[in-house]
Design a protein around this motif. Sequence first.
Motif, short mmCIF file in Angstrom:
data_model
loop_
_atom_site.label_atom_id
_atom_site.label_comp_id
_atom_site.label_asym_id
_atom_site.label_seq_id
_atom_site.Cartn_x
_atom_site.Cartn_y
_atom_site.Cartn_z
N VAL A 233 83.32 21.15 12.39
CA VAL A 233 82.30 22.11 11.98
C VAL A 233 81.68 22.71 13.24
O VAL A 233 81.19 21.99 14.10
N GLU A 234 81.74 24.01 13.34
CA GLU A 234 81.13 24.70 14.46
C GLU A 234 79.62 24.81 14.21
O GLU A 234 79.20 25.10 13.10
N PRO A 235 78.81 24.59 15.24
CA PRO A 235 77.36 24.74 15.03
C PRO A 235 76.98 26.20 14.79
O PRO A 235 77.54 27.11 15.41
N ASP A 236 76.04 26.39 13.89
CA ASP A 236 75.56 27.72 13.57
C ASP A 236 74.53 28.12 14.64
O ASP A 236 73.50 27.46 14.77
N PRO A 237 74.78 29.16 15.43
CA PRO A 237 73.87 29.52 16.52
C PRO A 237 72.45 29.84 16.03
O PRO A 237 71.47 29.51 16.70
N GLU A 238 72.34 30.42 14.86
CA GLU A 238 71.01 30.74 14.33
C GLU A 238 70.23 29.47 13.98
O GLU A 238 69.05 29.36 14.28
N ARG A 239 70.90 28.49 13.39
CA ARG A 239 70.23 27.22 13.07
C ARG A 239 69.84 26.48 14.34
O ARG A 239 68.79 25.86 14.40
N VAL A 240 70.70 26.52 15.36
CA VAL A 240 70.38 25.86 16.62
C VAL A 240 69.16 26.51 17.26
O VAL A 240 68.24 25.83 17.75
N ARG A 241 69.10 27.85 17.25
CA ARG A 241 67.95 28.57 17.81
C ARG A 241 66.66 28.20 17.09
O ARG A 241 65.65 27.90 17.72
N ARG A 242 66.70 28.17 15.75
CA ARG A 242 65.51 27.81 14.97
C ARG A 242 65.09 26.36 15.25
O ARG A 242 63.91 26.05 15.36
N PHE A 243 66.08 25.47 15.39
CA PHE A 243 65.79 24.06 15.68
C PHE A 243 65.09 23.91 17.02
O PHE A 243 64.10 23.19 17.15
N VAL A 244 65.58 24.61 18.03
CA VAL A 244 64.98 24.53 19.36
C VAL A 244 63.58 25.13 19.36
O VAL A 244 62.64 24.56 19.93
N GLU A 245 63.41 26.26 18.70
CA GLU A 245 62.09 26.88 18.64
C GLU A 245 61.09 25.98 17.92
O GLU A 245 59.95 25.84 18.35
N ARG A 246 61.52 25.37 16.84
CA ARG A 246 60.63 24.48 16.09
C ARG A 246 60.28 23.25 16.94
O ARG A 246 59.14 22.79 16.93
N GLY A 247 61.24 22.73 17.68
CA GLY A 247 60.96 21.59 18.54
C GLY A 247 59.97 21.93 19.63
O GLY A 247 59.06 21.14 19.94
N MET A 248 60.09 23.13 20.20
CA MET A 248 59.15 23.55 21.23
C MET A 248 57.76 23.72 20.64
O MET A 248 56.76 23.35 21.26
#
Length: 85
Positions: A34-49
């Motif tokens: 499964v390739e990671p979804d770039p949009e989900r990764v971006r949202r995950f990082v922003e939420r973590g920050m």
Amino acid sequence: MTEFEIIFVVVGIGACIDGAIHVTIAYRSSIRDVEPDPERVRRFVERGMELRRQALEKSRATDRPSDDVTEPKSADLPKRQADTD
């Protein structure tokens, strides 16, 4: 061995084989690339920050002494006593 014990053992072995087949099928269907979804990764990082910033602000707010609380002075701290052995 009695006839009942033989049937019991054969049924038990059959159930184990059936379970092993089901587990193998479930395992093979769960391991896919499964390739990671770039949009989900971006949202995950922003939420973590954002969560980290909120936690930092909260810790800074609780670290500040309030105005009505006085800091302990050196006279208020326990004194060190020498050993008298």
